[in-house]
Design a protein around this motif. Sequence first.
Motif, PDB file in Angstrom:
ATOM      1  N   MET A  68      60.352  59.327  52.107  1.00 59.72           N
ATOM      2  CA  MET A  68      60.078  58.852  53.311  1.00 59.72           C
ATOM      3  C   MET A  68      59.816  57.461  53.428  1.00 59.72           C
ATOM      4  SD  MET A  68      58.012  62.234  54.776  1.00 59.72           S
ATOM      5  CE  MET A  68      57.061  61.257  55.974  1.00 59.72           C
ATOM      6  N   LEU A  69      59.239  56.756  52.307  1.00 56.11           N
ATOM      7  CA  LEU A  69      58.865  55.614  52.252  1.00 56.11           C
ATOM      8  C   LEU A  69      60.301  54.598  52.297  1.00 56.11           C
ATOM      9  CD1 LEU A  69      56.052  55.386  49.561  1.00 56.11           C
ATOM     10  CD2 LEU A  69      55.881  54.561  51.940  1.00 56.11           C
ATOM     11  N   LEU A  70      61.252  55.345  51.896  1.00 53.74           N
ATOM     12  CA  LEU A  70      62.803  54.620  51.960  1.00 53.74           C
ATOM     13  C   LEU A  70      62.888  54.167  53.427  1.00 53.74           C
ATOM     14  CD1 LEU A  70      64.403  56.690  49.304  1.00 53.74           C
ATOM     15  CD2 LEU A  70      63.686  53.998  49.039  1.00 53.74           C
ATOM     16  N   VAL A  71      62.407  54.688  54.350  1.00 55.31           N
ATOM     17  CA  VAL A  71      62.795  54.535  55.903  1.00 55.31           C
ATOM     18  C   VAL A  71      62.121  53.383  56.516  1.00 55.31           C
ATOM     19  CG1 VAL A  71      62.881  55.696  57.945  1.00 55.31           C
ATOM     20  CG2 VAL A  71      63.377  57.025  56.242  1.00 55.31           C
ATOM     21  N   ILE A  72      60.770  53.228  55.900  1.00 56.57           N
ATOM     22  CA  ILE A  72      60.059  52.010  56.429  1.00 56.57           C
ATOM     23  C   ILE A  72      60.333  50.672  55.398  1.00 56.57           C
ATOM     24  CG2 ILE A  72      58.617  53.334  57.582  1.00 56.57           C
ATOM     25  CD1 ILE A  72      56.640  52.859  55.258  1.00 56.57           C
ATOM     26  N   ASP A  73      60.950  50.759  54.137  1.00 55.51           N
ATOM     27  CA  ASP A  73      61.026  49.878  53.395  1.00 55.51           C
ATOM     28  C   ASP A  73      61.830  48.695  53.907  1.00 55.51           C
ATOM     29  OD1 ASP A  73      60.655  48.655  50.736  1.00 55.51           O
ATOM     30  OD2 ASP A  73      62.748  48.918  50.521  1.00 55.51           O
ATOM     31  N   THR A  74      61.460  47.342  53.862  1.00 47.73           N
ATOM     32  CA  THR A  74      62.014  46.259  54.454  1.00 47.73           C
ATOM     33  C   THR A  74      62.924  45.557  53.304  1.00 47.73           C
ATOM     34  OG1 THR A  74      60.000  44.901  53.642  1.00 47.73           O
ATOM     35  CG2 THR A  74      60.204  45.636  56.058  1.00 47.73           C
ATOM     36  N   TYR A  75      62.807  45.758  51.955  1.00 44.18           N
ATOM     37  CA  TYR A  75      63.520  45.329  51.129  1.00 44.18           C
ATOM     38  C   TYR A  75      65.065  46.019  51.096  1.00 44.18           C
ATOM     39  CZ  TYR A  75      65.251  43.916  46.472  1.00 44.18           C
ATOM     40  OH  TYR A  75      65.859  43.504  45.398  1.00 44.18           O
ATOM     41  N   MET A  76      65.041  47.157  50.831  1.00 39.79           N
ATOM     42  CA  MET A  76      66.300  48.124  50.902  1.00 39.79           C
ATOM     43  C   MET A  76      66.050  49.425  51.772  1.00 39.79           C
ATOM     44  SD  MET A  76      68.693  49.318  47.855  1.00 39.79           S
ATOM     45  CE  MET A  76      68.456  47.892  46.968  1.00 39.79           C
ATOM     46  N   PRO A  77      65.954  49.330  53.100  1.00 41.82           N
ATOM     47  CA  PRO A  77      65.572  50.529  53.942  1.00 41.82           C
ATOM     48  C   PRO A  77      66.961  51.544  53.958  1.00 41.82           C
ATOM     49  CG  PRO A  77      66.314  48.557  55.479  1.00 41.82           C
ATOM     50  CD  PRO A  77      66.112  48.069  53.930  1.00 41.82           C
ATOM     51  N   PHE A  78      66.622  52.808  54.012  1.00 43.45           N
ATOM     52  CA  PHE A  78      67.545  53.842  54.131  1.00 43.45           C
ATOM     53  C   PHE A  78      67.164  54.447  55.531  1.00 43.45           C
ATOM     54  CE2 PHE A  78      67.595  53.167  49.642  1.00 43.45           C
ATOM     55  CZ  PHE A  78      68.791  53.795  48.980  1.00 43.45           C
ATOM     56  N   SER A  79      68.491  55.144  55.988  1.00 41.71           N
ATOM     57  CA  SER A  79      68.331  55.782  57.343  1.00 41.71           C
ATOM     58  C   SER A  79      67.991  57.254  56.906  1.00 41.71           C
ATOM     59  CB  SER A  79      69.604  55.930  58.127  1.00 41.71           C
ATOM     60  OG  SER A  79      70.681  56.610  57.413  1.00 41.71           O
ATOM     61  N   TRP A  80      67.343  57.997  58.013  1.00 40.26           N
ATOM     62  CA  TRP A  80      67.229  59.608  57.619  1.00 40.26           C
ATOM     63  C   TRP A  80      68.277  60.077  57.319  1.00 40.26           C
ATOM     64  CZ3 TRP A  80      62.659  61.185  56.360  1.00 40.26           C
ATOM     65  CH2 TRP A  80      61.438  60.487  56.994  1.00 40.26           C
ATOM     66  N   TYR A  81      69.593  59.825  57.664  1.00 37.32           N
ATOM     67  CA  TYR A  81      70.808  60.420  57.427  1.00 37.32           C
ATOM     68  C   TYR A  81      71.092  60.063  55.940  1.00 37.32           C
ATOM     69  CZ  TYR A  81      75.820  60.686  57.479  1.00 37.32           C
ATOM     70  OH  TYR A  81      77.282  61.160  56.951  1.00 37.32           O
ATOM     71  N   GLU A  82      71.002  59.065  55.325  1.00 38.48           N
ATOM     72  CA  GLU A  82      71.187  58.794  53.980  1.00 38.48           C
ATOM     73  C   GLU A  82      70.199  59.453  53.122  1.00 38.48           C
ATOM     74  OE1 GLU A  82      72.492  54.129  53.585  1.00 38.48           O
ATOM     75  OE2 GLU A  82      70.585  54.240  54.679  1.00 38.48           O
ATOM     76  N   ILE A  83      69.031  59.550  53.681  1.00 37.00           N
ATOM     77  CA  ILE A  83      68.154  60.352  52.902  1.00 37.00           C
ATOM     78  C   ILE A  83      68.407  61.654  52.868  1.00 37.00           C
ATOM     79  CG2 ILE A  83      65.688  61.178  52.555  1.00 37.00           C
ATOM     80  CD1 ILE A  83      64.972  58.201  53.554  1.00 37.00           C
ATOM     81  N   LEU A  84      68.655  62.556  53.966  1.00 41.41           N
ATOM     82  CA  LEU A  84      68.681  63.913  54.028  1.00 41.41           C
ATOM     83  C   LEU A  84      70.211  64.518  53.662  1.00 41.41           C
ATOM     84  CD1 LEU A  84      66.692  64.199  57.429  1.00 41.41           C
ATOM     85  CD2 LEU A  84      66.221  64.721  55.083  1.00 41.41           C
ATOM     86  N   LEU A  85      71.337  63.443  53.764  1.00 45.26           N
ATOM     87  CA  LEU A  85      72.530  63.928  53.300  1.00 45.26           C
ATOM     88  C   LEU A  85      72.860  63.662  52.036  1.00 45.26           C
ATOM     89  CD1 LEU A  85      74.928  65.601  54.513  1.00 45.26           C
ATOM     90  CD2 LEU A  85      76.163  63.344  55.192  1.00 45.26           C
ATOM     91  N   PRO A  86      73.105  64.540  51.030  1.00 46.60           N
ATOM     92  CA  PRO A  86      73.497  64.006  49.677  1.00 46.60           C
ATOM     93  C   PRO A  86      74.775  63.022  49.718  1.00 46.60           C
ATOM     94  CG  PRO A  86      72.864  66.404  49.740  1.00 46.60           C
ATOM     95  CD  PRO A  86      73.053  65.908  51.033  1.00 46.60           C
ATOM     96  N   PHE A  87      74.701  62.062  49.091  1.00 53.19           N
ATOM     97  CA  PHE A  87      75.790  60.926  48.647  1.00 53.19           C
ATOM     98  C   PHE A  87      76.265  60.325  49.927  1.00 53.19           C
ATOM     99  CE2 PHE A  87      76.403  65.098  45.866  1.00 53.19           C
ATOM    100  CZ  PHE A  87      75.811  64.474  44.963  1.00 53.19           C
ATOM    101  N   ALA A  88      75.347  60.361  50.839  1.00 54.32           N
ATOM    102  CA  ALA A  88      75.483  59.647  52.235  1.00 54.32           C
ATOM    103  C   ALA A  88      74.993  58.079  52.110  1.00 54.32           C
ATOM    104  CB  ALA A  88      74.983  60.106  53.332  1.00 54.32           C
ATOM    105  N   ALA A  89      74.239  57.793  51.122  1.00 55.92           N
ATOM    106  CA  ALA A  89      73.231  56.461  51.002  1.00 55.92           C
ATOM    107  C   ALA A  89      74.510  55.477  50.705  1.00 55.92           C
ATOM    108  CB  ALA A  89      72.523  56.373  49.630  1.00 55.92           C
TER     109      ALA A  89
END
Length: 188
Positions: A68-89
């Motif tokens: 969840m912290l990856l979503v609010i990270d300013t250095y290398m943010p991830f979307s919920w899609y990238e976190i929840l769907l394997p291999f979508a990052a």
Amino acid sequence: MTEWILQLPTWEMIRFFGLLSYYLLFAGVVLGISYSFPGWTPKTKGKLYRLHGAVSVSGMFIGVFHAMLLVIDTYMPFSWYEILLPFAASHSPVVNGLGTLAAYGMAIIILTTDLRNKLHRKVWRVIHFASYPTFVLALAHGIGGGTDTKEGWIFLSYVVTFAVVSILLIARAFLGGKRSLAHSAGRR
């Protein structure tokens, strides 16, 4: 409130909670294997079981917080899609996908443990044995995606945790085989 959140040292927190989640998963696996060894008193076995459950659940929730912290990270943010769907990052999709699969594995194992009495014993055992590949997925995610892996002590901790789990599994396999033979002989 948004400013306060954006000022958090999220990158450091992501790394810390990722490592903590992995070490708790390791402890949960070790306690689970240890619980299955013969010779424990019922009281000790009960304590091991409760600790195994508490550590495993804590590791799962901390792993979810790590993601969840990856979503609010300013250095290398991830979307919920990238976190929840394997291999979508977009960044290191395979390594991050392994982390997503490890998180799903942990969630399924814990959920089915809570439903253990409603599942057929063989079904539950097969799902629960997924703890080992889930541990390997988390290990691969940590080694491949963890920016702290280049630190000697962290890489060494990965090697040691893998070795401990492997040694315990080998020991358990030998003890389980002997116990199964003795148990089978007693049934005849």
